[in-house]
Scaffold this motif. Structure first.
Motif, PDB file in Angstrom:
ATOM      1  N   SER A  37      54.403  16.058   3.524  1.00  0.00           N
ATOM      2  CA  SER A  37      53.707  15.932   4.806  1.00  0.00           C
ATOM      3  C   SER A  37      52.207  15.953   4.597  1.00  0.00           C
ATOM      4  N   ILE A  38      51.516  15.038   5.275  1.00  0.00           N
ATOM      5  CA  ILE A  38      50.060  15.089   5.380  1.00  0.00           C
ATOM      6  C   ILE A  38      49.774  15.672   6.752  1.00  0.00           C
ATOM      7  N   TYR A  39      49.263  16.887   6.751  1.00  0.00           N
ATOM      8  CA  TYR A  39      49.161  17.683   7.968  1.00  0.00           C
ATOM      9  C   TYR A  39      47.695  17.880   8.347  1.00  0.00           C
ATOM     10  N   GLY A  40      47.435  17.796   9.653  1.00  0.00           N
ATOM     11  CA  GLY A  40      46.079  18.050  10.134  1.00  0.00           C
ATOM     12  C   GLY A  40      45.976  17.734  11.608  1.00  0.00           C
ATOM     13  N   GLN A  41      44.916  18.203  12.217  1.00  0.00           N
ATOM     14  CA  GLN A  41      44.710  17.964  13.638  1.00  0.00           C
ATOM     15  C   GLN A  41      44.114  16.571  13.855  1.00  0.00           C
ATOM     16  N   ILE A 166      58.435   5.658   1.663  1.00  0.00           N
ATOM     17  CA  ILE A 166      58.411   5.514   3.115  1.00  0.00           C
ATOM     18  C   ILE A 166      57.174   6.232   3.650  1.00  0.00           C
ATOM     19  N   LEU A 167      56.366   5.527   4.443  1.00  0.00           N
ATOM     20  CA  LEU A 167      55.202   6.104   5.098  1.00  0.00           C
ATOM     21  C   LEU A 167      55.501   6.221   6.586  1.00  0.00           C
ATOM     22  N   ALA A 168      55.461   7.432   7.101  1.00  0.00           N
ATOM     23  CA  ALA A 168      55.820   7.685   8.498  1.00  0.00           C
ATOM     24  C   ALA A 168      54.630   8.303   9.228  1.00  0.00           C
ATOM     25  N   ASP A 169      54.117   7.602  10.221  1.00  0.00           N
ATOM     26  CA  ASP A 169      52.927   8.045  10.957  1.00  0.00           C
ATOM     27  C   ASP A 169      53.333   8.669  12.281  1.00  0.00           C
ATOM     28  N   GLU A 170      53.289   9.999  12.363  1.00  0.00           N
ATOM     29  CA  GLU A 170      53.688  10.734  13.577  1.00  0.00           C
ATOM     30  C   GLU A 170      55.019  10.197  14.117  1.00  0.00           C
ATOM     31  N   PRO A 171      56.057  10.136  13.271  1.00  0.00           N
ATOM     32  CA  PRO A 171      57.297   9.462  13.666  1.00  0.00           C
ATOM     33  C   PRO A 171      58.050  10.136  14.803  1.00  0.00           C
ATOM     34  N   THR A 172      57.712  11.395  15.092  1.00  0.00           N
ATOM     35  CA  THR A 172      58.404  12.104  16.174  1.00  0.00           C
ATOM     36  C   THR A 172      57.495  12.301  17.391  1.00  0.00           C
ATOM     37  N   GLY A 173      56.345  11.650  17.394  1.00  0.00           N
ATOM     38  CA  GLY A 173      55.350  11.880  18.448  1.00  0.00           C
ATOM     39  C   GLY A 173      55.808  11.517  19.836  1.00  0.00           C
ATOM     40  N   ASN A 174      56.732  10.546  19.949  1.00  0.00           N
ATOM     41  CA  ASN A 174      57.221  10.121  21.260  1.00  0.00           C
ATOM     42  C   ASN A 174      58.585  10.709  21.608  1.00  0.00           C
ATOM     43  N   LEU A 175      59.045  11.664  20.813  1.00  0.00           N
ATOM     44  CA  LEU A 175      60.391  12.202  21.004  1.00  0.00           C
ATOM     45  C   LEU A 175      60.347  13.635  21.529  1.00  0.00           C
ATOM     46  N   ASP A 176      61.423  14.009  22.228  1.00  0.00           N
ATOM     47  CA  ASP A 176      61.537  15.394  22.682  1.00  0.00           C
ATOM     48  C   ASP A 176      61.898  16.287  21.491  1.00  0.00           C
ATOM     49  N   THR A 196      64.846   8.790  -1.775  1.00  0.00           N
ATOM     50  CA  THR A 196      63.686   8.069  -1.266  1.00  0.00           C
ATOM     51  C   THR A 196      62.517   9.022  -1.091  1.00  0.00           C
ATOM     52  N   THR A 197      61.329   8.587  -1.502  1.00  0.00           N
ATOM     53  CA  THR A 197      60.116   9.375  -1.316  1.00  0.00           C
ATOM     54  C   THR A 197      59.589   9.156   0.104  1.00  0.00           C
ATOM     55  N   PHE A 198      59.282  10.243   0.800  1.00  0.00           N
ATOM     56  CA  PHE A 198      58.737  10.174   2.152  1.00  0.00           C
ATOM     57  C   PHE A 198      57.353  10.806   2.184  1.00  0.00           C
ATOM     58  N   ILE A 199      56.407  10.138   2.854  1.00  0.00           N
ATOM     59  CA  ILE A 199      55.136  10.753   3.218  1.00  0.00           C
ATOM     60  C   ILE A 199      55.034  10.697   4.732  1.00  0.00           C
ATOM     61  N   ILE A 200      54.936  11.861   5.342  1.00  0.00           N
ATOM     62  CA  ILE A 200      54.974  11.974   6.797  1.00  0.00           C
ATOM     63  C   ILE A 200      53.644  12.525   7.288  1.00  0.00           C
ATOM     64  N   VAL A 201      52.968  11.762   8.133  1.00  0.00           N
ATOM     65  CA  VAL A 201      51.751  12.254   8.797  1.00  0.00           C
ATOM     66  C   VAL A 201      52.160  12.990  10.063  1.00  0.00           C
ATOM     67  N   THR A 202      51.647  14.203  10.224  1.00  0.00           N
ATOM     68  CA  THR A 202      52.016  14.984  11.405  1.00  0.00           C
ATOM     69  C   THR A 202      50.931  16.007  11.743  1.00  0.00           C
ATOM     70  N   HIS A 203      50.818  16.314  13.024  1.00  0.00           N
ATOM     71  CA  HIS A 203      49.977  17.440  13.453  1.00  0.00           C
ATOM     72  C   HIS A 203      50.840  18.649  13.801  1.00  0.00           C
ATOM     73  N   ASP A 204      52.159  18.489  13.636  1.00  0.00           N
ATOM     74  CA  ASP A 204      53.134  19.515  14.004  1.00  0.00           C
ATOM     75  C   ASP A 204      53.443  20.389  12.790  1.00  0.00           C
ATOM     76  N   GLU A 205      53.034  21.631  12.852  1.00  0.00           N
ATOM     77  CA  GLU A 205      53.215  22.541  11.719  1.00  0.00           C
ATOM     78  C   GLU A 205      54.691  22.740  11.379  1.00  0.00           C
ATOM     79  N   LYS A 206      55.559  22.745  12.394  1.00  0.00           N
ATOM     80  CA  LYS A 206      56.993  22.921  12.151  1.00  0.00           C
ATOM     81  C   LYS A 206      57.555  21.780  11.320  1.00  0.00           C
ATOM     82  N   ILE A 207      57.097  20.556  11.616  1.00  0.00           N
ATOM     83  CA  ILE A 207      57.528  19.391  10.834  1.00  0.00           C
ATOM     84  C   ILE A 207      56.994  19.497   9.414  1.00  0.00           C
ATOM     85  N   ALA A 208      55.707  19.803   9.295  1.00  0.00           N
ATOM     86  CA  ALA A 208      55.077  19.878   7.969  1.00  0.00           C
ATOM     87  C   ALA A 208      55.821  20.845   7.060  1.00  0.00           C
ATOM     88  N   TYR A 209      56.215  21.986   7.593  1.00  0.00           N
ATOM     89  CA  TYR A 209      56.786  23.030   6.747  1.00  0.00           C
ATOM     90  C   TYR A 209      58.261  22.808   6.429  1.00  0.00           C
TER      91      TYR A 209
END
Length: 229
Positions: A37-41, A166-176, A196-209
């Motif tokens: 995860s690439i995490y940040g505000q 796989i590059l995922a940019d805030e992939p859960t941003g529109n989901l509940d 598969t290697t995943f890199i996930i951009v997120t501002h959500d600490e729960k996702i990052a961890y």
């Protein structure tokens, strides 16, 4: 362990009326077959970094090496081919094409490379759909399935060409919250099954961890890199 990604001293400016430093001397590497995860505000530079890793934007200095290929050395045509063959993209919005069925949407990156389908690739699309539990909606159109199902179809589309990363940019941003958990758990499941290697951009600490590696950005710089064993 083999390195799938090496980032060396990357600097990125946005050149407008005033030059803005978006990424400042960013360096890290990533082992093959992990979830990172690439995490940040907002405004930290994480989406800018993801766009550079995927060859969607250029940078001012430094090097980015993806699966042993220095992408800054590629011309536009070579970069387009490399992206479609080696990189899968998942965005916050699914970007499915409403005129095509879910199966046809999943197959789209393969069609771009190969022009026509065969029984083997159709079976592969169905197997991916089974992994993410959308095998029952393959003949439906995007407007007639749920948001969570559409995002899972986008995951299958990203995987159809067996990309290196796989590059995922805030992939859960529109989901509940329920579908957010489902999608992240699917990433971990796919990583375990297909390596598969995943890199996930997120501002959500729960996702990052939930990731094995967490790269935290602030003001265009890496402030920490943590392993989550």
């Amino acid at each position: 362990m083999d390195k799938i990604l090496i980032v060396k001293n990357v600097v990125k400016y946005y050149h407008d009326k005033v030059d803005t430093l978006a990424l400042n001397n960013v360096s890290f590497d990533l082992e093959k077959g992990i979830v990172c995860s690439i995490y940040g505000q907002s405004g930290s530079g994480k989406t800018t970094l993801l766009n550079l890793l995927g060859g969607l934007d250029s940078f001012d200095s430094g090097e980015i090496i993806v699966d042993n290929q220095n992408i800054s050395k590629l011309n536009d045509d070579e970069l387009s081919f490399f992206r479609n063959q080696k990189i899968g993209f998942i965005f916050q919005f699914h970007y499915l094409i409403s005129e095509f069925t879910i199966l046809e949407n999943i197959l789209m990156p393969y069609l771009i490379l190969n022009k026509k389908t065969n029984k083997e690739i159709i079976n592969k699309a169905k197997e991916l759909a089974d992994i993410v539990n959308i095998e029952d909606v393959l003949e439906k159109y995007p407007d007639y399935i749920s948001g969570g199902e559409r995002q899972r179809a986008a995951i299958c589309r990203a995987l159809i060409n067996d990309p290196s990363i796989i590059l995922a940019d805030e992939p859960t941003g529109n989901l509940d919250s329920k579908n957010t958990e489902i999608v992240m758990d699917l990433f971990l499941k796919i990583n375990k099954i297909k390596k598969t290697t995943f890199i996930i951009v997120t501002h959500d600490e729960k996702i990052a961890y939930k990731s094995q590696k967490i790269i935290e950005l602030k003001d265009g710089q890496i402030v920490s890199i943590r392993e989550n064993k």
